[in-house]
Motif scaffolding. Structure first.
Motif, PDB file in Angstrom:
ATOM      1  N   UNK A   1    -103.161 -50.238  31.767  1.00 55.38           N
ATOM      2  CA  UNK A   1    -104.230 -50.953  32.460  1.00 55.38           C
ATOM      3  C   UNK A   1    -104.250 -52.434  32.106  1.00 55.38           C
ATOM      4  N   UNK A   2    -103.873 -52.782  30.883  1.00 53.95           N
ATOM      5  CA  UNK A   2    -103.911 -54.190  30.477  1.00 53.95           C
ATOM      6  C   UNK A   2    -102.878 -55.025  31.224  1.00 53.95           C
ATOM      7  N   UNK A   3    -101.781 -54.381  31.637  1.00 55.32           N
ATOM      8  CA  UNK A   3    -100.730 -55.083  32.372  1.00 55.32           C
ATOM      9  C   UNK A   3    -100.811 -54.834  33.872  1.00 55.32           C
ATOM     10  N   UNK A   4    -101.543 -53.786  34.257  1.00 47.68           N
ATOM     11  CA  UNK A   4    -101.644 -53.453  35.674  1.00 47.68           C
ATOM     12  C   UNK A   4    -100.375 -52.876  36.254  1.00 47.68           C
ATOM     13  N   UNK A   5     -99.508 -52.336  35.395  1.00 50.65           N
ATOM     14  CA  UNK A   5     -98.217 -51.819  35.848  1.00 50.65           C
ATOM     15  C   UNK A   5     -97.934 -50.464  35.212  1.00 50.65           C
ATOM     16  N   UNK A   6     -97.019 -49.736  35.848  1.00 49.96           N
ATOM     17  CA  UNK A   6     -96.623 -48.438  35.311  1.00 49.96           C
ATOM     18  C   UNK A   6     -95.629 -48.625  34.168  1.00 49.96           C
ATOM     19  N   UNK A   7     -95.459 -47.584  33.375  1.00 48.36           N
ATOM     20  CA  UNK A   7     -94.565 -47.658  32.222  1.00 48.36           C
ATOM     21  C   UNK A   7     -93.125 -47.936  32.635  1.00 48.36           C
ATOM     22  N   UNK A   8     -92.708 -47.368  33.778  1.00 46.54           N
ATOM     23  CA  UNK A   8     -91.330 -47.592  34.221  1.00 46.54           C
ATOM     24  C   UNK A   8     -91.082 -49.067  34.497  1.00 46.54           C
ATOM     25  N   UNK A   9     -91.990 -49.704  35.223  1.00 45.27           N
ATOM     26  CA  UNK A   9     -91.807 -51.123  35.536  1.00 45.27           C
ATOM     27  C   UNK A   9     -91.857 -51.974  34.274  1.00 45.27           C
ATOM     28  N   UNK A  10     -92.763 -51.647  33.359  1.00 48.07           N
ATOM     29  CA  UNK A  10     -92.861 -52.416  32.121  1.00 48.07           C
ATOM     30  C   UNK A  10     -91.593 -52.293  31.284  1.00 48.07           C
ATOM     31  N   UNK A  11     -90.904 -51.146  31.415  1.00 48.42           N
ATOM     32  CA  UNK A  11     -89.691 -50.951  30.617  1.00 48.42           C
ATOM     33  C   UNK A  11     -88.537 -51.828  31.082  1.00 48.42           C
ATOM     34  N   UNK A  12     -88.600 -52.319  32.322  1.00 48.46           N
ATOM     35  CA  UNK A  12     -87.500 -53.140  32.837  1.00 48.46           C
ATOM     36  C   UNK A  12     -87.893 -54.605  33.008  1.00 48.46           C
TER      37      UNK A  12
END
Length: 213
Positions: A196-207
């Motif tokens: 929620x702090x980034x507004x993105x899913x874990x998959x997107x944050x991983x790349x």
């Protein structure tokens, strides 16, 4: 061109038994289809389009087989566990069922449907229950023989599927209300896979590059 290309998950070739089948595409192919075919992500079935044509081709043994309406291997297993025909499963429970990773010590056969997973069905003996999908590894939930809630049988699927379908949709609808939309890929994401702090899913944050650097 269809959205799903590449090896079809849970589509097991009836000849060689491998999970290595790709979609067959019919009609005059464009440049994008030729590129996908060269990469082994689709098969070209020819320009002639007929009523009954194979939907998949196995990359391992080259068998052309099946239709998109056929159950996957997991759906066929669920159908067998329930002791009904696949159309009966579709009528009462819908489609898209795949095995859920079992919890330690759980002898219930669990399957989930939806992407992200929205509803689970657990089969044990002649009974089955509907529940929310697991969201963490340490979670547990009662199976058909230990639940205090409603449980169903083969007869419910065959003779009165509407209450089963309504119960499944109630769980799925509640689960969908918890989904979040990823600002990066713009797809619905289960809350346990969303930052929620980034507004993105874990998959997107991983790349993505580290935003804090």
């Amino acid at each position: 061109m269809r959205e799903t290309v590449g090896a079809q998950v849970r589509r097991v070739c009836p000849r060689c038994g491998r999970e290595d089948s790709i979609p067959l595409v019919y009609g005059l192919p464009g440049s994008d289809l030729f590129q996908q075919a060269e990469r082994g992500r689709v098969g070209l079935g020819g320009c002639l389009v007929m009523d009954e044509q194979a939907a998949f081709v196995c990359r391992s043994c080259e068998l052309e087989w099946g239709s998109e309406s056929d159950p996957t291997a997991d759906e066929a297993e669920l159908t067998e566990l329930l002791g009904v025909a696949y159309p009966d499963v579709v009528r009462a429970l819908g489609t898209g069922w795949r095995r859920e990773a079992p919890a330690i010590g759980d002898d219930v056969q669990w399957f989930v449907s939806g992407e992200p997973a929205q509803v689970a069905v657990g089969v044990q003996g002649p009974y089955f229950v509907l529940a929310r999908p697991l969201t963490s590894g340490g979670e547990g939930r009662p199976g058909p023989l230990s639940t205090d809630g409603p449980r169903f049988t083969r007869d419910d699927v065959l003779l009165d599927p509407h209450p089963v379908a309504d119960a499944a949709e109630a769980i799925a609808s509640s689960r969908r209300r918890s989904f979040r939309w990823c600002r990066t890929c713009r797809r619905a994401t289960a809350p346990e896979s969303f930052d929620a702090s980034e507004g993105s899913c874990e998959h997107c944050l991983s790349i993505l590059p580290d935003s804090h650097e």
